[in-house]
Design an enzyme around this catalytic site. Structure first.
Site, short mmCIF file in Angstrom:
data_model
loop_
_atom_site.label_atom_id
_atom_site.label_comp_id
_atom_site.label_asym_id
_atom_site.label_seq_id
_atom_site.Cartn_x
_atom_site.Cartn_y
_atom_site.Cartn_z
N LYS A 103 7.01 4.55 4.54
CA LYS A 103 6.70 6.03 4.43
C LYS A 103 7.80 6.74 3.60
O LYS A 103 7.57 7.63 2.74
CB LYS A 103 6.16 6.54 5.61
N TYR A 159 0.26 -8.43 22.37
CA TYR A 159 0.42 -8.49 23.54
C TYR A 159 0.54 -9.68 24.46
O TYR A 159 1.26 -9.68 25.61
CB TYR A 159 -0.71 -7.40 24.43
N ALA A 191 10.28 3.04 6.85
CA ALA A 191 10.85 2.92 5.82
C ALA A 191 9.88 2.96 4.49
O ALA A 191 10.27 3.37 3.38
CB ALA A 191 11.68 1.35 5.61
N ASN A 232 6.15 8.43 26.86
CA ASN A 232 5.02 7.53 26.92
C ASN A 232 4.40 7.60 28.20
O ASN A 232 3.23 7.54 28.36
CB ASN A 232 5.41 6.29 26.16
N THR A 284 0.82 -1.20 0.16
CA THR A 284 0.01 -0.05 -0.09
C THR A 284 0.86 1.27 -0.05
O THR A 284 0.73 2.05 -0.93
CB THR A 284 -0.93 0.06 1.26
N THR A 325 5.06 11.35 7.78
CA THR A 325 5.28 11.32 9.14
C THR A 325 6.67 11.85 9.62
O THR A 325 7.47 11.72 8.66
CB THR A 325 4.98 9.78 9.68
N ASP A 326 6.77 12.13 10.85
CA ASP A 326 8.23 12.33 11.11
C ASP A 326 8.87 11.26 11.47
O ASP A 326 10.18 11.29 11.72
CB ASP A 326 7.87 13.13 12.67
N TYR A 350 5.62 0.21 26.64
CA TYR A 350 6.88 -0.54 26.24
C TYR A 350 8.19 -0.17 26.71
O TYR A 350 8.37 1.03 26.96
CB TYR A 350 6.94 -0.60 24.62
P1 NAD Z 1 -5.48 4.77 9.84
O1 NAD Z 1 -4.73 3.26 9.75
O2 NAD Z 1 -6.23 5.27 10.79
O3 NAD Z 1 -6.21 4.81 8.28
C1 NAD Z 1 -5.60 4.42 7.05
C2 NAD Z 1 -6.78 4.34 6.05
O4 NAD Z 1 -6.33 3.86 4.64
C3 NAD Z 1 -8.00 3.48 6.41
O5 NAD Z 1 -9.29 3.91 6.31
C4 NAD Z 1 -7.44 2.15 5.29
O6 NAD Z 1 -8.69 1.29 5.11
C5 NAD Z 1 -7.27 2.85 4.03
N1 NAD Z 1 -6.17 2.21 3.27
C6 NAD Z 1 -5.22 1.27 3.53
N2 NAD Z 1 -4.78 0.75 2.58
C7 NAD Z 1 -5.44 1.32 1.35
C8 NAD Z 1 -5.64 0.73 0.12
N3 NAD Z 1 -4.63 -0.02 -0.43
N4 NAD Z 1 -6.36 1.49 -0.60
C9 NAD Z 1 -7.20 2.21 -0.31
N5 NAD Z 1 -7.31 2.70 1.19
C10 NAD Z 1 -6.56 2.07 1.98
O7 NAD Z 1 -4.17 6.00 9.40
P2 NAD Z 1 -4.23 7.52 10.10
O8 NAD Z 1 -3.60 7.42 11.34
O9 NAD Z 1 -5.49 8.20 9.72
O10 NAD Z 1 -3.08 8.12 8.93
C11 NAD Z 1 -3.22 8.74 7.60
C12 NAD Z 1 -2.02 8.99 7.08
O11 NAD Z 1 -1.31 9.72 7.94
C13 NAD Z 1 -0.87 7.99 6.89
O12 NAD Z 1 -0.58 8.05 5.63
C14 NAD Z 1 0.04 8.17 7.92
O13 NAD Z 1 1.12 7.38 7.29
C15 NAD Z 1 -0.05 9.59 8.13
N6 NAD Z 1 0.48 9.83 9.52
C16 NAD Z 1 -0.21 9.38 10.72
C17 NAD Z 1 0.11 9.88 11.85
C18 NAD Z 1 -0.43 9.40 13.20
O14 NAD Z 1 -0.21 9.78 14.20
N7 NAD Z 1 -1.90 8.68 13.04
C19 NAD Z 1 0.88 10.78 11.97
C20 NAD Z 1 1.72 11.35 10.95
C21 NAD Z 1 1.32 10.64 9.36
P1 TYD Z 2 1.74 4.39 18.61
O1 TYD Z 2 0.50 5.02 19.28
O2 TYD Z 2 1.73 3.00 18.18
O3 TYD Z 2 2.50 5.29 17.50
P2 TYD Z 2 4.02 5.53 17.00
O4 TYD Z 2 4.66 3.98 17.11
O5 TYD Z 2 3.74 5.70 15.66
O6 TYD Z 2 4.82 6.49 17.45
O7 TYD Z 2 2.70 4.43 20.07
C1 TYD Z 2 3.19 5.70 20.37
C2 TYD Z 2 4.34 5.30 21.50
O8 TYD Z 2 3.73 4.75 22.57
C3 TYD Z 2 5.47 4.28 20.76
O9 TYD Z 2 6.56 4.79 21.68
C4 TYD Z 2 4.98 3.22 21.16
C5 TYD Z 2 4.36 3.08 22.61
N1 TYD Z 2 3.32 2.25 22.96
C6 TYD Z 2 3.22 1.67 24.31
O10 TYD Z 2 4.17 1.95 25.13
N2 TYD Z 2 2.30 0.64 24.78
C7 TYD Z 2 1.30 0.43 23.54
O11 TYD Z 2 0.59 -0.67 23.75
C8 TYD Z 2 1.36 1.11 22.13
C9 TYD Z 2 0.44 0.65 21.26
C10 TYD Z 2 2.31 1.89 22.18
#
Ligand code: NAD
Ligand code: TYD
Length: 361
Positions: A165, A354, A163, A260, A101, A135-136, A218
């Site tokens: 992304k 878990y 990687a 965290n 994806t 993402t960062d 974690y």
């Molecule tokens: P999410 O996991 O909640 O949602 C992802 C969505 O993409 C879902 O609705 C899923 O059905 C859809 N999807 C997955 N594969 C697909 C495909 N092949 N075709 C069409 N749709 C598909 O993700 P999110 O947390 O809303 O993140 C959205 C974007 O923002 C991502 O690109 C992520 O890398 C980026 N991002 C997220 C965060 C965060 O903290 N959540 C931070 C920075 C950047």
């Molecule tokens: P997460 O929400 O999975 O976002 P990301 O890995 O994209 O930053 O995790 C946020 C931080 O929390 C990350 O350092 C991993 C930690 N974490 C826990 O300590 N326990 C958990 O059950 C989860 C899901 C994440």
């Protein structure tokens, strides 16, 4: 920006963005292409499903024929690309979907944008834009005393998620330089807020605490993230679409540095206050240190001066206020929580991730 294709709009940030944009901008028409993986949920979009400016398409961003049809039929001038596999822990247990994806999907979308806008000349009729959401995490793990990431920080991803992304960011940038596709990119820090799937730290901690389940932290819990309330992210994207410079990248973040453990403890305190009669008070007694994530990035931090200086964006919701709003949202939307958590896939995931991690106090 009139006819917009949002990919991944049924997920957490995408659904917040769709609601945000439809409420902010009267003159837009919006198509949402989403394959509804475990993370996609049309319940997130109930408020807008009857809006005549909004259309949902079930499908894969890798399906070039479908993407082509949508671009042509709706004369799409703006693509906001959220669709991705997004959970680091899932990428560790199975990277294949992330490559499919995040890398191939982005490539296929870029190809179709190039075909319609440049090869077929739509960009001579209309101003167009491909906005890539990143993402960062692509910058890797920041040592404790290093300066925050900025737009020139070299990429150093360390998980299959980051990687994949990073690969998609490079592809997007290459289409700008090579083919002149008008790209912008935002690299945002950890988002939180309504409708986040409860595999991520903040919603997982809220739901587990309310139900008296263990709160898995974690490793030593001293990893640092920058957290941004999702609506602030949506506003940043809208600004970049309107005023951002093509070819540029903007870092977006909340300018905070909690560990965290501090995040989980804050959630516990908010719940202690909101549910004074809870049998699980103090909720912090539910915290358990569990086995660490392999390759766990220790610290992320964001220098957001560029988007502030060039576009006038800054976060408006403090971490304290945002966490409080988020906890209240989950408590007030327990039907949504129950429907998401009752899906068999979610139970399987919790067991898979878990089960063998242990859990000391
Ligand atoms: P999410 O996991 O909640 O949602 C992802 C969505 O993409 C879902 O609705 C899923 O059905 C859809 N999807 C997955 N594969 C697909 C495909 N092949 N075709 C069409 N749709 C598909 O993700 P999110 O947390 O809303 O993140 C959205 C974007 O923002 C991502 O690109 C992520 O890398 C980026 N991002 C997220 C965060 C965060 O903290 N959540 C931070 C920075 C950047
Ligand atoms: P997460 O929400 O999975 O976002 P990301 O890995 O994209 O930053 O995790 C946020 C931080 O929390 C990350 O350092 C991993 C930690 N974490 C826990 O300590 N326990 C958990 O059950 C989860 C899901 C994440």
């Amino acid at each position: 920006m009139e006819n917009i294709l949002v990919t991944g709009g049924a997920g957490f940030i995408g659904s917040n963005f769709i609601r945000f944009l439809l409420s902010e901008k009267k003159g837009v028409r919006l198509c949402n292409l989403d394959i509804l993986t475990y993370a996609g949920n049309l319940e997130n979009l109930k408020e807008v499903q009857e809006d005549e400016r909004y259309r949902f398409f079930y499908g894969d961003i890798n399906d070039q024929a479908l993407v082509r049809q949508i671009l042509n039929e709706f004369k799409i001038d703006t693509i906001v690309h959220f669709a991705a596999e997004t959970h680091v822990d899932r990428s560790i247990l199975g990277p294949a979907d992330f490559i499919q994806t995040n890398v191939f999907g982005t490539y296929h979308l870029l190809e179709e944008a190039r075909r319609f806008w440049i090869d077929e000349g739509f960009n001579r009729e209309k101003k167009v834009r491909f906005h890539h959401i990143s993402t960062d995490e692509v910058f890797g793990s920041l040592p404790p005393d290093d300066e925050p990431f900025n737009e020139t920080t070299p990429y150093a991803p360390r998980s299959p998620y980051s990687a994949s992304k990073a690969a998609s960011d490079h592809l997007a940038r290459s289409y700008f330089h090579t083919y002149g596709l008008p790209i912008t990119i935002t690299n945002c820090s950890n988002n939180y807020g309504p409708y986040q799937f409860p595999e991520k730290l903040i919603p997982l901690s809220i739901l587990n605490a309310v139900q008296g389940e263990p709160l898995p932290v974690y490793g030593d819990g001293k990893q640092i993230r920058d957290w941004l309330y999702v609506e602030d992210h949506c506003r940043a994207i809208e600004l970049v679409l309107e005023k951002g410079t093509v070819g540029e990248t903007y870092l977006v973040g909340g300018n905070n540095q909690p560990t965290n453990l501090e995040i989980v403890e804050s959630i516990c305190k908010i719940l202690d206050d909101l549910i004074p009669g809870s049998p699980f008070k103090p909720h912090s007694s539910l915290i358990r240190y569990v086995e660490d994530r392999p390759g766990h990035d220790r610290r992320y931090a964001m220098d957001t001066r560029k988007i502030q200086r060039d576009l006038g964006w800054q976060p408006t919701v403090s971490l304290e206020a945002g966490l409080s709003k988020t906890v209240k949202w989950y408590l007030e939307n327990w039907d949504w929580v129950a429907s998401v958590c009752s899906r068999p896939e979610f139970g399987l995931w919790v067991t898979r991730n878990y089960w063998q991690r242990g859990g000391k106090r």
